[in-house]
Design a protein around this motif. Structure first.
Motif, PDB file in Angstrom:
ATOM      1  N   ARG A 140       0.822  -1.204   0.000  1.00 40.30           N
ATOM      2  CA  ARG A 140       0.000   0.000   0.000  1.00 40.30           C
ATOM      3  C   ARG A 140       0.862   1.262   0.000  1.00 40.30           C
ATOM      4  O   ARG A 140       0.503   2.287   0.588  1.00 40.30           O
ATOM      5  CB  ARG A 140      -0.943  -0.001   1.196  1.00 40.30           C
ATOM      6  CG  ARG A 140      -1.785  -1.275   1.292  1.00 40.30           C
ATOM      7  CD  ARG A 140      -2.745  -1.214   2.444  1.00 40.30           C
ATOM      8  NE  ARG A 140      -3.737  -0.155   2.273  1.00 40.30           N
ATOM      9  CZ  ARG A 140      -4.830  -0.276   1.527  1.00 40.30           C
ATOM     10  NH1 ARG A 140      -5.074  -1.416   0.880  1.00 40.30           N
ATOM     11  NH2 ARG A 140      -5.686   0.720   1.427  1.00 40.30           N
ATOM     12  N   VAL A 141       1.992   1.178  -0.649  1.00 36.30           N
ATOM     13  CA  VAL A 141       2.926   2.296  -0.751  1.00 36.30           C
ATOM     14  C   VAL A 141       3.169   2.602  -2.216  1.00 36.30           C
ATOM     15  O   VAL A 141       3.312   1.688  -3.039  1.00 36.30           O
ATOM     16  CB  VAL A 141       4.262   1.968  -0.050  1.00 36.30           C
ATOM     17  CG1 VAL A 141       5.301   3.041  -0.329  1.00 36.30           C
ATOM     18  CG2 VAL A 141       4.038   1.815   1.451  1.00 36.30           C
ATOM     19  N   ASN A 142       3.207   3.883  -2.542  1.00 36.07           N
ATOM     20  CA  ASN A 142       3.571   4.314  -3.882  1.00 36.07           C
ATOM     21  C   ASN A 142       5.023   4.760  -3.898  1.00 36.07           C
ATOM     22  O   ASN A 142       5.451   5.540  -3.043  1.00 36.07           O
ATOM     23  CB  ASN A 142       2.680   5.480  -4.333  1.00 36.07           C
ATOM     24  CG  ASN A 142       1.260   5.050  -4.622  1.00 36.07           C
ATOM     25  OD1 ASN A 142       1.038   4.014  -5.231  1.00 36.07           O
ATOM     26  ND2 ASN A 142       0.296   5.827  -4.159  1.00 36.07           N
ATOM     27  N   VAL A 165       4.786   4.120  -9.199  1.00 34.63           N
ATOM     28  CA  VAL A 165       4.349   2.727  -9.342  1.00 34.63           C
ATOM     29  C   VAL A 165       4.066   2.215  -7.933  1.00 34.63           C
ATOM     30  O   VAL A 165       4.275   2.904  -6.953  1.00 34.63           O
ATOM     31  CB  VAL A 165       5.411   1.864 -10.037  1.00 34.63           C
ATOM     32  CG1 VAL A 165       5.641   2.335 -11.470  1.00 34.63           C
ATOM     33  CG2 VAL A 165       6.730   1.886  -9.265  1.00 34.63           C
ATOM     34  N   GLY A 166       3.558   1.014  -7.852  1.00 30.83           N
ATOM     35  CA  GLY A 166       3.217   0.445  -6.553  1.00 30.83           C
ATOM     36  C   GLY A 166       1.716   0.315  -6.438  1.00 30.83           C
ATOM     37  O   GLY A 166       1.051  -0.220  -7.332  1.00 30.83           O
ATOM     38  N   TYR A 167       1.153   0.842  -5.349  1.00 29.64           N
ATOM     39  CA  TYR A 167      -0.292   0.739  -5.143  1.00 29.64           C
ATOM     40  C   TYR A 167      -1.048   1.413  -6.286  1.00 29.64           C
ATOM     41  O   TYR A 167      -2.024   0.889  -6.808  1.00 29.64           O
ATOM     42  CB  TYR A 167      -0.661   1.389  -3.815  1.00 29.64           C
ATOM     43  CG  TYR A 167      -2.116   1.227  -3.438  1.00 29.64           C
ATOM     44  CD1 TYR A 167      -2.546   0.070  -2.794  1.00 29.64           C
ATOM     45  CD2 TYR A 167      -3.046   2.216  -3.714  1.00 29.64           C
ATOM     46  CE1 TYR A 167      -3.876  -0.087  -2.436  1.00 29.64           C
ATOM     47  CE2 TYR A 167      -4.375   2.065  -3.359  1.00 29.64           C
ATOM     48  CZ  TYR A 167      -4.784   0.911  -2.724  1.00 29.64           C
ATOM     49  OH  TYR A 167      -6.107   0.751  -2.381  1.00 29.64           O
ATOM     50  N   THR A 168      -0.590   2.589  -6.671  1.00 31.21           N
ATOM     51  CA  THR A 168      -1.165   3.312  -7.805  1.00 31.21           C
ATOM     52  C   THR A 168      -0.087   3.542  -8.848  1.00 31.21           C
ATOM     53  O   THR A 168       1.006   4.007  -8.512  1.00 31.21           O
ATOM     54  CB  THR A 168      -1.741   4.672  -7.369  1.00 31.21           C
ATOM     55  OG1 THR A 168      -2.791   4.467  -6.425  1.00 31.21           O
ATOM     56  CG2 THR A 168      -2.297   5.441  -8.557  1.00 31.21           C
ATOM     57  N   ARG A 198      -4.866  -1.678  -8.907  1.00 28.14           N
ATOM     58  CA  ARG A 198      -5.292  -3.073  -8.765  1.00 28.14           C
ATOM     59  C   ARG A 198      -6.151  -3.277  -7.525  1.00 28.14           C
ATOM     60  O   ARG A 198      -6.727  -4.338  -7.343  1.00 28.14           O
ATOM     61  CB  ARG A 198      -4.066  -3.997  -8.708  1.00 28.14           C
ATOM     62  CG  ARG A 198      -3.324  -4.129 -10.027  1.00 28.14           C
ATOM     63  CD  ARG A 198      -2.266  -5.215  -9.943  1.00 28.14           C
ATOM     64  NE  ARG A 198      -1.679  -5.502 -11.236  1.00 28.14           N
ATOM     65  CZ  ARG A 198      -0.582  -4.913 -11.731  1.00 28.14           C
ATOM     66  NH1 ARG A 198       0.028  -3.986 -10.992  1.00 28.14           N
ATOM     67  NH2 ARG A 198      -0.120  -5.235 -12.914  1.00 28.14           N
ATOM     68  N   GLU A 199      -6.200  -2.279  -6.655  1.00 28.72           N
ATOM     69  CA  GLU A 199      -7.046  -2.339  -5.467  1.00 28.72           C
ATOM     70  C   GLU A 199      -7.918  -1.094  -5.439  1.00 28.72           C
ATOM     71  O   GLU A 199      -7.490  -0.017  -5.849  1.00 28.72           O
ATOM     72  CB  GLU A 199      -6.209  -2.420  -4.189  1.00 28.72           C
ATOM     73  CG  GLU A 199      -7.054  -2.547  -2.924  1.00 28.72           C
ATOM     74  CD  GLU A 199      -6.218  -2.878  -1.699  1.00 28.72           C
ATOM     75  OE1 GLU A 199      -5.775  -4.025  -1.575  1.00 28.72           O
ATOM     76  OE2 GLU A 199      -6.014  -1.971  -0.870  1.00 28.72           O
ATOM     77  N   ILE A 200      -9.144  -1.269  -4.921  1.00 31.71           N
ATOM     78  CA  ILE A 200     -10.082  -0.168  -4.950  1.00 31.71           C
ATOM     79  C   ILE A 200     -10.924  -0.141  -3.682  1.00 31.71           C
ATOM     80  O   ILE A 200     -11.277  -1.195  -3.138  1.00 31.71           O
ATOM     81  CB  ILE A 200     -10.992  -0.277  -6.203  1.00 31.71           C
ATOM     82  CG1 ILE A 200     -11.848   0.979  -6.379  1.00 31.71           C
ATOM     83  CG2 ILE A 200     -11.863  -1.516  -6.133  1.00 31.71           C
ATOM     84  CD1 ILE A 200     -12.600   1.005  -7.695  1.00 31.71           C
ATOM     85  N   ASP A 216      -5.724  -8.025 -12.001  1.00 32.47           N
ATOM     86  CA  ASP A 216      -6.028  -7.087 -13.079  1.00 32.47           C
ATOM     87  C   ASP A 216      -6.258  -5.688 -12.507  1.00 32.47           C
ATOM     88  O   ASP A 216      -6.586  -5.531 -11.335  1.00 32.47           O
ATOM     89  CB  ASP A 216      -7.285  -7.533 -13.842  1.00 32.47           C
ATOM     90  CG  ASP A 216      -7.073  -8.835 -14.580  1.00 32.47           C
ATOM     91  OD1 ASP A 216      -5.908  -9.136 -14.916  1.00 32.47           O
ATOM     92  OD2 ASP A 216      -8.066  -9.546 -14.802  1.00 32.47           O
ATOM     93  N   PHE A 217      -6.110  -4.689 -13.366  1.00 28.33           N
ATOM     94  CA  PHE A 217      -6.384  -3.326 -12.931  1.00 28.33           C
ATOM     95  C   PHE A 217      -7.885  -3.123 -12.802  1.00 28.33           C
ATOM     96  O   PHE A 217      -8.645  -3.384 -13.734  1.00 28.33           O
ATOM     97  CB  PHE A 217      -5.784  -2.323 -13.922  1.00 28.33           C
ATOM     98  CG  PHE A 217      -4.280  -2.277 -13.873  1.00 28.33           C
ATOM     99  CD1 PHE A 217      -3.635  -1.597 -12.849  1.00 28.33           C
ATOM    100  CD2 PHE A 217      -3.521  -2.928 -14.831  1.00 28.33           C
ATOM    101  CE1 PHE A 217      -2.249  -1.560 -12.790  1.00 28.33           C
ATOM    102  CE2 PHE A 217      -2.137  -2.890 -14.782  1.00 28.33           C
ATOM    103  CZ  PHE A 217      -1.495  -2.210 -13.760  1.00 28.33           C
ATOM    104  N   LEU A 218      -8.287  -2.650 -11.632  1.00 29.51           N
ATOM    105  CA  LEU A 218      -9.710  -2.501 -11.334  1.00 29.51           C
ATOM    106  C   LEU A 218     -10.257  -1.126 -11.694  1.00 29.51           C
ATOM    107  O   LEU A 218     -11.447  -0.973 -11.956  1.00 29.51           O
ATOM    108  CB  LEU A 218      -9.952  -2.743  -9.839  1.00 29.51           C
ATOM    109  CG  LEU A 218      -9.682  -4.157  -9.333  1.00 29.51           C
ATOM    110  CD1 LEU A 218      -9.727  -4.200  -7.815  1.00 29.51           C
ATOM    111  CD2 LEU A 218     -10.712  -5.115  -9.911  1.00 29.51           C
ATOM    112  N   ARG A 219      -9.410  -0.120 -11.676  1.00 32.62           N
ATOM    113  CA  ARG A 219      -9.872   1.244 -11.917  1.00 32.62           C
ATOM    114  C   ARG A 219      -8.850   2.008 -12.742  1.00 32.62           C
ATOM    115  O   ARG A 219      -7.639   1.873 -12.548  1.00 32.62           O
ATOM    116  CB  ARG A 219     -10.097   1.979 -10.589  1.00 32.62           C
ATOM    117  CG  ARG A 219     -10.538   3.423 -10.765  1.00 32.62           C
ATOM    118  CD  ARG A 219     -10.791   4.110  -9.442  1.00 32.62           C
ATOM    119  NE  ARG A 219      -9.577   4.172  -8.624  1.00 32.62           N
ATOM    120  CZ  ARG A 219      -9.508   4.809  -7.461  1.00 32.62           C
ATOM    121  NH1 ARG A 219     -10.590   5.378  -6.968  1.00 32.62           N
ATOM    122  NH2 ARG A 219      -8.387   4.828  -6.793  1.00 32.62           N
TER     123      ARG A 219
END
Length: 469
Positions: A140-142, A165-168, A198-200, A216-219
């Motif tokens: 959960r770190v960018n 890159v990372g969480y977002t 990948r997390e939302i 997969d990318f969710l958003r």
């Protein structure tokens, strides 16, 4: 609730009006002890254009300054130069006296304007949520690189870029030019960004964010914004922005929460037109202790065929700062928002707990809604004010200022939501309070250590890296 809003409004009106009434004072009728400013001289600027510095100064050639107010006038001008965030330090003096004429001389020490540094940024709303509720997960770190060039052409313009890159996964590029005309009033800017996750956070339940993750990318989100600004006086800036936004999610999100984008949609696009006004008259724009600040906004999302979101929003933020005694300061502030209509998809009902809109002591919670208000009060006392000389670094950056202030505070707020999901904090008055320490340095750095308690009886130590109000 109405009575609380009414009383808060009276207090804020009085706090903003009294300083104005107190300043309605002219020079003594028989006061002949004055000087006339012959020239305004600027020294020490190598990058910044002299015309930009002169634009910020309230002192002009030909001005008459009475000697009983000379020190206050020069100090106000010096602080205004520091509030531009262009300089590490500035001095103001009067030189070259000839009769009743003299030169006003300002010397500045410019900052380091070019930065490129690695990003290590938490994806969660605050440090405590990441440390406690998310178990300090490095997922959960960018991480990435952030670069910005302030004062690019010497006109206080800046260009900035983020690659994370990372969480977002995100790319962002922006540019802001505050003055495009010879009278230094009109400015333009733009920002473009693209991100994917990948997390939302697909829903809130019992005032807690609920997350869903998969490979997969969710958003995916895209934003392109254009901004026009107008600044006639020193303390007030007007801004009009037009932003094109798109957001899309995959089928899993729609199944989990069909109301995430509304009506089971997988993607939306919308235009948002906003007008904002910012007024600040304070000793410091980065960490104010005396003065006042007011921000207002009205915006319309959904224009023509680009109406994936459709609402009208009104927002206000007002703070009064004042010195109660030597090294002792008080602050009262209010943040309020009203959004119409009150029927919005999940992404349109973020109220308290997001960004800067939170009560100190409720960092672990979110309170969704379309309208809310927050009232904050803080009492500060300066404990330490000193400088540390740093080795190796260039001389003009080697003196590191440190201020430490103790504080006590109390907050209250209310968020209205038409629909709630087990929300124990929605549609009710909330109260918090606590004590803490603020550590302030240059480059607008403020680290806050706060021990808070809320009306649920929960207590905790919270860490923040930004001014609270």
């Amino acid at each position: 609730m109405r009575s609380v809003l009414y009383i808060s409004g009276i207090w804020l009106c009085l706090l903003f009006a009294l300083p104005v009434l107190a300043q309605v004072e002219g020079p003594p009728a028989q006061d002949t002890n004055y000087l006339v400013v012959r020239q305004v001289i600027v020294q020490g600027n190598k990058k910044t254009r002299t015309s930009i510095i002169l634009r910020e100064l309230p002192v002009k050639p030909g001005d008459t300054i009475y000697l009983h107010s000379l020190g206050e006038t020069l100090e106000s001008a010096r602080k205004q130069l520091l509030n531009t965030s262009l300089f590490l330090n500035a001095t103001a003096n009067v030189k070259n006296w000839e009769g009743r004429e003299a030169d006003a001389v300002f010397e500045v020490w410019e900052r380091w304007y070019l930065f490129a540094f690695p990003i290590f940024k938490l994806a969660d709303r605050n440090f405590n949520q990441w440390w406690v509720e998310q178990n300090r997960s490095l997922k959960r770190v960018n991480v990435g690189v952030k670069a910005f060039q302030d004062n690019l052409t010497g006109r206080n313009d800046d260009v900035y870029a983020d690659v994370t890159v990372g969480y977002t996964q995100k790319f962002l590029l922006g540019y802001n030019l505050p003055y495009i005309d010879k009278r230094f009033r009109h400015g333009l800017g733009f920002v473009v960004s693209y991100s994917r996750n990948r997390e939302i956070n697909y829903v809130s339940d019992a005032n807690k964010q609920q997350f869903f993750r998969q490979d997969d990318f969710l958003r995916r989100q895209f934003q392109l914004g254009l901004t026009y600004s107008y600044r006639k006086a020193i303390n007030t800036r007007h801004q009009v922005s037009l932003t094109y936004n798109t957001e899309s999610v995959n089928d899993s999100v729609v199944i989990l929460n069909p109301d995430y984008l509304g009506n089971g949609r997988k993607d939306i696009g919308y235009l948002e037109l906003a007008y904002r006004v910012n007024y600040i008259r304070a000793d410091s724009w980065q960490y104010p202790l005396k003065g006042a600040m007011l921000q207002g906004e009205v915006s319309k999302a959904g224009i023509g065929p680009l109406s994936g979101l459709d609402f009208v929003k009104f927002r206000v933020r007002a703070v009064k700062y004042w010195e109660l005694a030597r090294k002792t300061y008080g602050a009262l502030g209010v943040i309020g928002q009203a959004k119409f209509s009150d029927k919005q998809p999940y992404i349109g009902v973020r109220a308290m707990g997001y960004g800067d809109d939170y009560l100190r002591g409720l960092e672990y919670y979110v309170v969704d809604g379309t309208s809310f208000f927050i009232f904050k009060s803080t009492l500060r006392r300066e404990l330490l004010n000193f400088r540390i000389n740093l080795p190796i670094v260039p001389k003009k950056f080697s003196s590191l200022p440190i201020r430490v202030l103790a504080k006590a505070y109390g907050d209250m707020g209310y968020a209205y939501s038409k629909l709630t999901r087990n929300g124990i904090l929605n549609n009710r008055m909330l109260y918090t309070g606590g004590i803490g320490l603020d550590v302030v340095s240059f480059y607008d750095t403020c680290i806050r250590f706060e021990y808070s308690i809320n009306q649920l009886g929960e207590k905790g130590l919270f860490l923040h890296a930004k001014l609270d109000m």
